[in-house]
Design a protein around this motif. Structure first.
Motif, PDB file in Angstrom:
ATOM      1  N   ARG A   1       0.839  -1.209   0.000  1.00 33.23           N
ATOM      2  CA  ARG A   1       0.000   0.000   0.000  1.00 33.23           C
ATOM      3  C   ARG A   1       0.869   1.252   0.000  1.00 33.23           C
ATOM      4  O   ARG A   1       0.574   2.218  -0.701  1.00 33.23           O
ATOM      5  CB  ARG A   1      -0.914   0.010   1.225  1.00 33.23           C
ATOM      6  CG  ARG A   1      -2.067  -0.979   1.118  1.00 33.23           C
ATOM      7  CD  ARG A   1      -3.019  -0.875   2.292  1.00 33.23           C
ATOM      8  NE  ARG A   1      -3.660   0.449   2.263  1.00 33.23           N
ATOM      9  CZ  ARG A   1      -3.922   1.173   3.348  1.00 33.23           C
ATOM     10  NH1 ARG A   1      -3.603   0.729   4.545  1.00 33.23           N
ATOM     11  NH2 ARG A   1      -4.508   2.338   3.249  1.00 33.23           N
ATOM     12  N   ILE A   2       1.934   1.239   0.787  1.00 37.71           N
ATOM     13  CA  ILE A   2       2.832   2.401   0.842  1.00 37.71           C
ATOM     14  C   ILE A   2       3.483   2.633  -0.516  1.00 37.71           C
ATOM     15  O   ILE A   2       3.561   3.764  -0.999  1.00 37.71           O
ATOM     16  CB  ILE A   2       3.883   2.230   1.961  1.00 37.71           C
ATOM     17  CG1 ILE A   2       3.199   2.344   3.326  1.00 37.71           C
ATOM     18  CG2 ILE A   2       4.993   3.254   1.814  1.00 37.71           C
ATOM     19  CD1 ILE A   2       4.091   2.007   4.499  1.00 37.71           C
ATOM     20  N   GLU A   3       3.927   1.560  -1.166  1.00 34.58           N
ATOM     21  CA  GLU A   3       4.535   1.689  -2.491  1.00 34.58           C
ATOM     22  C   GLU A   3       3.531   2.231  -3.496  1.00 34.58           C
ATOM     23  O   GLU A   3       3.857   3.085  -4.327  1.00 34.58           O
ATOM     24  CB  GLU A   3       5.104   0.358  -2.950  1.00 34.58           C
ATOM     25  CG  GLU A   3       6.374  -0.036  -2.225  1.00 34.58           C
ATOM     26  CD  GLU A   3       6.926  -1.373  -2.696  1.00 34.58           C
ATOM     27  OE1 GLU A   3       6.530  -1.840  -3.787  1.00 34.58           O
ATOM     28  OE2 GLU A   3       7.764  -1.938  -1.979  1.00 34.58           O
ATOM     29  N   ALA A   4       2.284   1.763  -3.432  1.00 31.92           N
ATOM     30  CA  ALA A   4       1.248   2.247  -4.342  1.00 31.92           C
ATOM     31  C   ALA A   4       0.963   3.726  -4.092  1.00 31.92           C
ATOM     32  O   ALA A   4       0.801   4.517  -5.032  1.00 31.92           O
ATOM     33  CB  ALA A   4      -0.028   1.416  -4.176  1.00 31.92           C
ATOM     34  N   LEU A   5       0.922   4.120  -2.824  1.00 34.45           N
ATOM     35  CA  LEU A   5       0.703   5.528  -2.494  1.00 34.45           C
ATOM     36  C   LEU A   5       1.868   6.400  -2.952  1.00 34.45           C
ATOM     37  O   LEU A   5       1.662   7.514  -3.444  1.00 34.45           O
ATOM     38  CB  LEU A   5       0.467   5.695  -0.993  1.00 34.45           C
ATOM     39  CG  LEU A   5      -0.866   5.157  -0.464  1.00 34.45           C
ATOM     40  CD1 LEU A   5      -0.871   5.187   1.063  1.00 34.45           C
ATOM     41  CD2 LEU A   5      -2.023   5.963  -1.023  1.00 34.45           C
ATOM     42  N   GLU A   6       3.093   5.905  -2.783  1.00 35.39           N
ATOM     43  CA  GLU A   6       4.262   6.669  -3.241  1.00 35.39           C
ATOM     44  C   GLU A   6       4.247   6.827  -4.752  1.00 35.39           C
ATOM     45  O   GLU A   6       4.578   7.904  -5.274  1.00 35.39           O
ATOM     46  CB  GLU A   6       5.543   5.978  -2.784  1.00 35.39           C
ATOM     47  CG  GLU A   6       5.807   6.120  -1.297  1.00 35.39           C
ATOM     48  CD  GLU A   6       7.014   5.324  -0.835  1.00 35.39           C
ATOM     49  OE1 GLU A   6       7.481   4.420  -1.568  1.00 35.39           O
ATOM     50  OE2 GLU A   6       7.498   5.602   0.279  1.00 35.39           O
TER      51      GLU A   6
ATOM     52  N   ALA B   1       1.551   6.815  -6.685  1.00 33.83           N
ATOM     53  CA  ALA B   1       0.478   7.752  -7.004  1.00 33.83           C
ATOM     54  C   ALA B   1       0.907   9.184  -6.709  1.00 33.83           C
ATOM     55  O   ALA B   1       0.625  10.111  -7.483  1.00 33.83           O
ATOM     56  CB  ALA B   1      -0.786   7.391  -6.219  1.00 33.83           C
ATOM     57  N   CYS B   2       1.596   9.396  -5.607  1.00 35.75           N
ATOM     58  CA  CYS B   2       2.071  10.719  -5.234  1.00 35.75           C
ATOM     59  C   CYS B   2       3.081  11.241  -6.256  1.00 35.75           C
ATOM     60  O   CYS B   2       3.025  12.413  -6.666  1.00 35.75           O
ATOM     61  CB  CYS B   2       2.685  10.674  -3.844  1.00 35.75           C
ATOM     62  SG  CYS B   2       3.192  12.279  -3.225  1.00 35.75           S
ATOM     63  N   ALA B   3       3.981  10.388  -6.697  1.00 35.08           N
ATOM     64  CA  ALA B   3       4.978  10.788  -7.696  1.00 35.08           C
ATOM     65  C   ALA B   3       4.290  11.153  -9.010  1.00 35.08           C
ATOM     66  O   ALA B   3       4.643  12.144  -9.666  1.00 35.08           O
ATOM     67  CB  ALA B   3       5.988   9.668  -7.911  1.00 35.08           C
TER      68      ALA B   3
ATOM     69  N   ARG C   1       4.210  14.908 -10.832  1.00 36.29           N
ATOM     70  CA  ARG C   1       4.596  15.125 -12.229  1.00 36.29           C
ATOM     71  C   ARG C   1       3.481  15.840 -12.986  1.00 36.29           C
ATOM     72  O   ARG C   1       3.719  16.805 -13.716  1.00 36.29           O
ATOM     73  CB  ARG C   1       4.937  13.800 -12.909  1.00 36.29           C
ATOM     74  CG  ARG C   1       5.428  13.977 -14.351  1.00 36.29           C
ATOM     75  CD  ARG C   1       5.804  12.651 -14.995  1.00 36.29           C
ATOM     76  NE  ARG C   1       4.787  11.624 -14.898  1.00 36.29           N
ATOM     77  CZ  ARG C   1       3.708  11.534 -15.702  1.00 36.29           C
ATOM     78  NH1 ARG C   1       3.518  12.422 -16.641  1.00 36.29           N
ATOM     79  NH2 ARG C   1       2.838  10.570 -15.558  1.00 36.29           N
ATOM     80  N   VAL C   2       2.239  15.402 -12.793  1.00 41.98           N
ATOM     81  CA  VAL C   2       1.106  16.018 -13.480  1.00 41.98           C
ATOM     82  C   VAL C   2       0.936  17.472 -13.035  1.00 41.98           C
ATOM     83  O   VAL C   2       0.698  18.366 -13.857  1.00 41.98           O
ATOM     84  CB  VAL C   2      -0.190  15.209 -13.241  1.00 41.98           C
ATOM     85  CG1 VAL C   2      -1.419  15.960 -13.728  1.00 41.98           C
ATOM     86  CG2 VAL C   2      -0.101  13.857 -13.931  1.00 41.98           C
ATOM     87  N   ILE C   3       1.064  17.728 -11.755  1.00 45.40           N
ATOM     88  CA  ILE C   3       0.946  19.098 -11.239  1.00 45.40           C
ATOM     89  C   ILE C   3       2.022  19.989 -11.852  1.00 45.40           C
ATOM     90  O   ILE C   3       1.748  21.128 -12.256  1.00 45.40           O
ATOM     91  CB  ILE C   3       1.001  19.109  -9.705  1.00 45.40           C
ATOM     92  CG1 ILE C   3      -0.287  18.515  -9.129  1.00 45.40           C
ATOM     93  CG2 ILE C   3       1.220  20.519  -9.172  1.00 45.40           C
ATOM     94  CD1 ILE C   3      -0.231  18.233  -7.641  1.00 45.40           C
TER      95      ILE C   3
END
Length: 71
Positions: free
Chosen positions: A12-17, A19-21, A25-27
């Motif tokens: 879950r932490i890897e998936a959240l990281e 998604a955050c990355a 990038r999109v922002i």
């Protein structure tokens, strides 16, 4: 848990990281696009103001002081 078999929390932490990355990038891409659009809008605004002034000057130069001879 072992390194070869991550636990559910680690996954879950890897998936959240990830998604955050992706969001970071999109922002950054959206911010760059908005900055480019504002620069273009500013340039176009300056051009419109310049052209408006030019039209006003031309209008003042060509405005006759008396009616044309066919009156």
């Amino acid at each position: 848990m072992t390194a070869s078999n991550p636990g559910p929390d680690e996954a879950r932490i890897e998936a959240l990281e990830a998604a955050c990355a992706h969001q970071d990038r999109v922002i950054a891409e959206l911010s760059d696009a908005i900055a480019a659009q504002w620069a273009r809008i500013d340039a176009l605004t300056r051009e419109v103001l310049r052209l408006r002034d030019e039209v006003q000057v031309q209008g003042e130069r060509s405005a006759p002081d008396r009616p044309p001879p066919h009156y």
